[in-house]
Enzyme design. Structure first.
Site, PDB file in Angstrom:
ATOM      1  N   GLU A  38      58.712  28.238  90.019  1.00 19.87           N
ATOM      2  CA  GLU A  38      58.777  26.701  89.792  1.00 19.87           C
ATOM      3  C   GLU A  38      57.474  26.028  89.584  1.00 19.87           C
ATOM      4  O   GLU A  38      56.654  26.166  90.601  1.00 19.87           O
ATOM      5  CB  GLU A  38      59.696  26.309  90.788  1.00 19.87           C
ATOM      6  CG  GLU A  38      61.023  26.960  90.644  1.00 19.87           C
ATOM      7  CD  GLU A  38      61.967  26.386  91.826  1.00 19.87           C
ATOM      8  OE1 GLU A  38      61.818  24.978  92.052  1.00 19.87           O
ATOM      9  OE2 GLU A  38      62.851  27.068  92.527  1.00 19.87           O
TER      10      GLU A  38
ATOM     11  N   LYS B  55      57.303  28.471 103.552  1.00 17.11           N
ATOM     12  CA  LYS B  55      57.753  28.038 105.136  1.00 17.11           C
ATOM     13  C   LYS B  55      59.014  27.535 105.114  1.00 17.11           C
ATOM     14  O   LYS B  55      59.692  26.811 104.096  1.00 17.11           O
ATOM     15  CB  LYS B  55      56.461  27.080 105.615  1.00 17.11           C
ATOM     16  CG  LYS B  55      55.443  27.597 106.260  1.00 17.11           C
ATOM     17  CD  LYS B  55      54.611  26.433 106.783  1.00 17.11           C
ATOM     18  CE  LYS B  55      53.580  25.868 105.839  1.00 17.11           C
ATOM     19  NZ  LYS B  55      52.640  25.157 106.473  1.00 17.11           N
TER      20      LYS B  55
ATOM     21  N   LYS C 217      63.979  16.844  91.964  1.00 11.40           N
ATOM     22  CA  LYS C 217      63.458  15.632  91.192  1.00 11.40           C
ATOM     23  C   LYS C 217      63.767  14.494  92.080  1.00 11.40           C
ATOM     24  O   LYS C 217      62.996  13.680  91.973  1.00 11.40           O
ATOM     25  CB  LYS C 217      64.450  15.612  89.707  1.00 11.40           C
ATOM     26  CG  LYS C 217      63.847  14.730  88.795  1.00 11.40           C
ATOM     27  CD  LYS C 217      64.647  14.710  87.559  1.00 11.40           C
ATOM     28  CE  LYS C 217      64.397  16.025  86.805  1.00 11.40           C
ATOM     29  NZ  LYS C 217      65.368  15.990  85.658  1.00 11.40           N
TER      30      LYS C 217
END
Ligand code: ADP
Ligand code: MG
Length: 156
Positions: free
Chosen positions: A80, A108, A22
């Protein structure tokens, strides 16, 4: 990576492990361990795009990461969802419904925070473009997003 797609899934949004998504401006709604366990074990880790809806709200574009969960020393996956929409409030505890439509890239490691953020911005742009294609737009209207409340059925 495409073998299991489109993949339909719903479940409760739980607290993550505070990676600070966030703070980067890219919050990710985490599914519970139980929901993650219900995924095909051989689904590829990486970044995907698709559609998402919180409770019985509107359906929005999303990018999703299937990755290794550091909390379990990378022995379990985490799933997620970053919804491409600005919400007024957090929605922990609510039911998130998603359909995973396509694959963007593998996981990555990045040399810097700036590199990570710009890769995610590119993923978001790619997701937006892909999801505007007619074959992908039609999944936005799928009945999966209009089931009666409280009904939790994965990958019907
Ligand atoms: P956590 O580590 O608890 O997952 P994050 O920093 O990843 O924390 O923030 C995720 C939370 O932010 C979600 O569970 C949800 O309640 C909220 N949220 C607000 N806007 C969004 C959005 N556009 N996409 C995903 N989650 C969002
Ligand atoms: Mg998160």
């Amino acid at each position: 990576a495409m073998r299991h797609l489109p993949y339909f899934c719903r479940g409760e949004v739980v607290k993550g492990f505070g990676r600070g998504s966030k703070e980067l401006g890219i919050p990710t709604a985490n599914f519970s361990e139980e929901v993650v366990e219900s995924f095909p074990p051989d689904i590829s880790t990486g970044i995907y795009y698709g559609w998402a809806c919180v409770g019985n709200g509107d359906v929005h574009k999303m990018v999703l990461s299937i990755g290794w969960n550091p909390f379990y020393r990378n022995t379990k996956k985490s799933v997620e969802t970053h919804i491409i929409y600005t919400f007024k409030e957090d929605f922990y505890g609510e039911i998130l419904s998603i359909v995973i439509v396509g694959y963007i890239r593998p996981e990555k490691n990045f040399d810097s925070l700036e590199a990570l953020i710009s890769a995610i911005q590119e993923d978001i742009e790619e997701a937006k473009r892909q999801l505007d294609l007619p074959e992908h737009l039609k999944l936005k209207e799928d009945n999966f997003f209009h089931l009666p409340e409280g009904k939790i059925e994965n990958n019907h």
